[in-house]
Design an enzyme around this catalytic site. Structure first.
Site, short mmCIF file in Angstrom:
data_model
loop_
_atom_site.label_atom_id
_atom_site.label_comp_id
_atom_site.label_asym_id
_atom_site.label_seq_id
_atom_site.Cartn_x
_atom_site.Cartn_y
_atom_site.Cartn_z
N GLU A 82 -4.14 -11.26 -47.75
CA GLU A 82 -4.03 -10.60 -46.43
C GLU A 82 -4.27 -11.81 -45.25
O GLU A 82 -4.71 -11.27 -44.01
CB GLU A 82 -5.25 -9.65 -46.32
CG GLU A 82 -5.27 -8.62 -47.11
CD GLU A 82 -3.99 -7.48 -46.89
OE1 GLU A 82 -3.37 -7.64 -45.62
OE2 GLU A 82 -3.81 -6.41 -47.64
N HIS A 115 -12.76 -3.39 -47.14
CA HIS A 115 -12.30 -2.28 -47.44
C HIS A 115 -12.69 -1.70 -49.01
O HIS A 115 -12.70 -2.62 -49.84
CB HIS A 115 -10.86 -1.74 -47.02
CG HIS A 115 -10.43 -2.21 -45.56
ND1 HIS A 115 -10.25 -3.36 -45.37
CD2 HIS A 115 -10.38 -1.46 -44.53
CE1 HIS A 115 -9.98 -3.40 -44.03
NE2 HIS A 115 -10.21 -2.26 -43.47
N ASP A 120 -10.22 -10.27 -44.80
CA ASP A 120 -11.18 -9.34 -43.81
C ASP A 120 -12.33 -9.14 -44.16
O ASP A 120 -13.13 -8.23 -43.39
CB ASP A 120 -10.20 -8.10 -43.43
CG ASP A 120 -10.10 -7.15 -44.71
OD1 ASP A 120 -10.94 -7.05 -45.49
OD2 ASP A 120 -9.20 -6.38 -44.79
N ASP A 150 -14.11 -7.84 -49.82
CA ASP A 150 -13.13 -6.92 -48.85
C ASP A 150 -13.96 -6.16 -47.87
O ASP A 150 -15.15 -5.71 -48.34
CB ASP A 150 -12.35 -6.06 -49.82
CG ASP A 150 -11.12 -5.73 -49.11
OD1 ASP A 150 -11.23 -5.44 -48.07
OD2 ASP A 150 -10.05 -5.75 -50.00
N HIS A 157 -2.93 -7.08 -50.31
CA HIS A 157 -3.84 -6.80 -51.44
C HIS A 157 -3.09 -6.04 -52.56
O HIS A 157 -3.73 -6.00 -53.62
CB HIS A 157 -5.20 -6.28 -51.04
CG HIS A 157 -6.38 -6.72 -51.69
ND1 HIS A 157 -7.62 -6.66 -51.13
CD2 HIS A 157 -6.55 -7.42 -52.82
CE1 HIS A 157 -8.39 -7.31 -52.04
NE2 HIS A 157 -7.78 -7.73 -52.83
N HIS A 160 -1.52 -1.31 -50.43
CA HIS A 160 -2.83 -2.23 -50.32
C HIS A 160 -4.38 -1.67 -50.01
O HIS A 160 -5.16 -2.28 -50.57
CB HIS A 160 -2.46 -3.42 -49.27
CG HIS A 160 -2.84 -2.77 -47.73
ND1 HIS A 160 -3.07 -3.89 -47.03
CD2 HIS A 160 -2.92 -1.69 -47.35
CE1 HIS A 160 -3.30 -3.04 -45.71
NE2 HIS A 160 -3.06 -1.99 -45.99
N ASP A 197 -10.23 -10.95 -50.01
CA ASP A 197 -9.37 -10.29 -48.76
C ASP A 197 -10.18 -11.07 -47.36
O ASP A 197 -11.13 -11.10 -47.36
CB ASP A 197 -9.67 -8.95 -48.75
CG ASP A 197 -8.54 -8.38 -47.72
OD1 ASP A 197 -8.64 -9.04 -46.73
OD2 ASP A 197 -8.28 -7.42 -48.11
N ASP A 244 -10.04 -0.17 -51.05
CA ASP A 244 -9.03 -0.27 -51.59
C ASP A 244 -9.12 0.81 -52.89
O ASP A 244 -8.59 0.46 -53.91
CB ASP A 244 -8.74 -1.61 -52.04
CG ASP A 244 -8.36 -2.54 -50.96
OD1 ASP A 244 -8.24 -2.31 -49.68
OD2 ASP A 244 -8.43 -3.75 -51.11
#
Length: 298
Positions: free
Chosen positions: A270, A124, A226, A122, A100, A139, A224, A126
């Site tokens: 990712e 997360h 994930d 996402d 990312h 990332h 992303d 980030d």
């Protein structure tokens, strides 16, 4: 519309090898055919050249707090130029990652064409900086870098001044470090956690996130993989349980398609085929990109 595919086989920003094969895996999963099914004209510009960890040394100026920072900056500068030129040509850039960290270059290029809102799908945030990161992996700093947080404020290759935090929305978040949790609370970024998704439903959340980003003259969509639950997308480097389902992910991308006239650029990142099963995650990435670009059941 015309779509230009750009691959960025970057794994310098992550702590697991294999994500550099993501662009190839996504292409192998039938990206061309799916894009043709949307009715768009597609050309593939190939891959940018990315240094390999075996041939470089982790950036001594960033050290363990920002691994491979100089190498990441070089790749992001090149990607920024490619994306900016693509948008200037009246063509839609679709960027394939890689980890990312490449979003720093994608968003930077899109933002050269005017104010840019961002929808960041996402697990997360980030939103770490070299001062807060527990891992040193860039990332996990990409959105903070784009917004000029902390040490990134004076780094021209990272900070996209045409991106206002008030026009940035995170969707699907369920894993934050303490430092980025505090930074997000103090920012104007809109954060929609999985609890929000559970309570309100993903279509409503996605619509609101797009409305937040729509306060700018163009929108960048960063997907992303994930974002999805690992049961749906096992081939990612940092899986987090409790993510969105297959159908919810498509609903989110269909909301993007409803605003396609406002979408300036998109990336999918990712995908790690080393950790995948029968290329499932890349195949799902292709399906979701097609949904975002308007593929319909009827």
């Amino acid at each position: 519309m015309q779509v230009r595919v750009v691959g960025v086989p970057m794994d310098l920003g992550a702590d697991r090898r294999g994500v550099d094969m993501g662009p190839s895996a996504i292409r192998y999963a039938g990206l061309d055919e799916q894009l043709e099914a949307t009715g768009h004209e597609c050309t593939d510009a190939g891959d940018l050249t990315v240094p390999r960890p075996e041939t470089t040394v982790a950036n001594p100026t960033g050290g363990r707090h920002a691994k491979y920072l100089d190498e990441t900056a070089a790749v992001c500068r090149e990607l920024r130029s490619v994306v900016a030129q693509t948008v200037a040509d009246g063509v839609f850039p679709l960027v394939l990652g890689g980890d990312h960290s490449i979003a720093i270059g994608t968003v930077g290029g899109a933002a050269r064409q005017g104010s840019t809102g961002v929808v960041w799908f996402d697990a997360h945030g980030d939103f770490n900086t070299p001062a807060t990161t527990p891992s040193g992996n860039v990332h996990g700093m990409s959105l903070a870098a784009i917004l000029g947080m902390g040490e990134f404020a004076d780094r021209e290759w990272a900070h996209a001044s045409a991106v206002d935090p008030a026009n940035v929305a995170l969707v699907g978040v369920r894993s934050l470090d303490e430092g980025e949790r505090a930074a997000l609370r103090d920012s104007d970024v809109s954060v929609f956690t999985m609890s929000d998704v559970d309570e309100r439903g993903l279509p409503a959340v996605a619509d609101e996130a797009l409305a937040v980003a729509g306060g700018a003259t163009g929108i960048h969509v960063s997907l992303d993989m994930d974002f999805l639950d690992p049961d749906e997308a096992p081939g990612v480097g940092t899986p987090v349980r409790g993510g969105v389902t297959y159908r919810e992910a498509h609903a989110a991308m269909e909301a993007v398609a409803d605003r396609l006239d406002d979408i300036r650029s998109m990336e999918v990142v990712e995908v790690n085929p080393v950790l995948d099963t029968h290329n499932r995650t890349a195949e799902l990435a292709v399906e979701l990109v097609a949904s975002a670009l308007g593929k319909q059941i009827l």
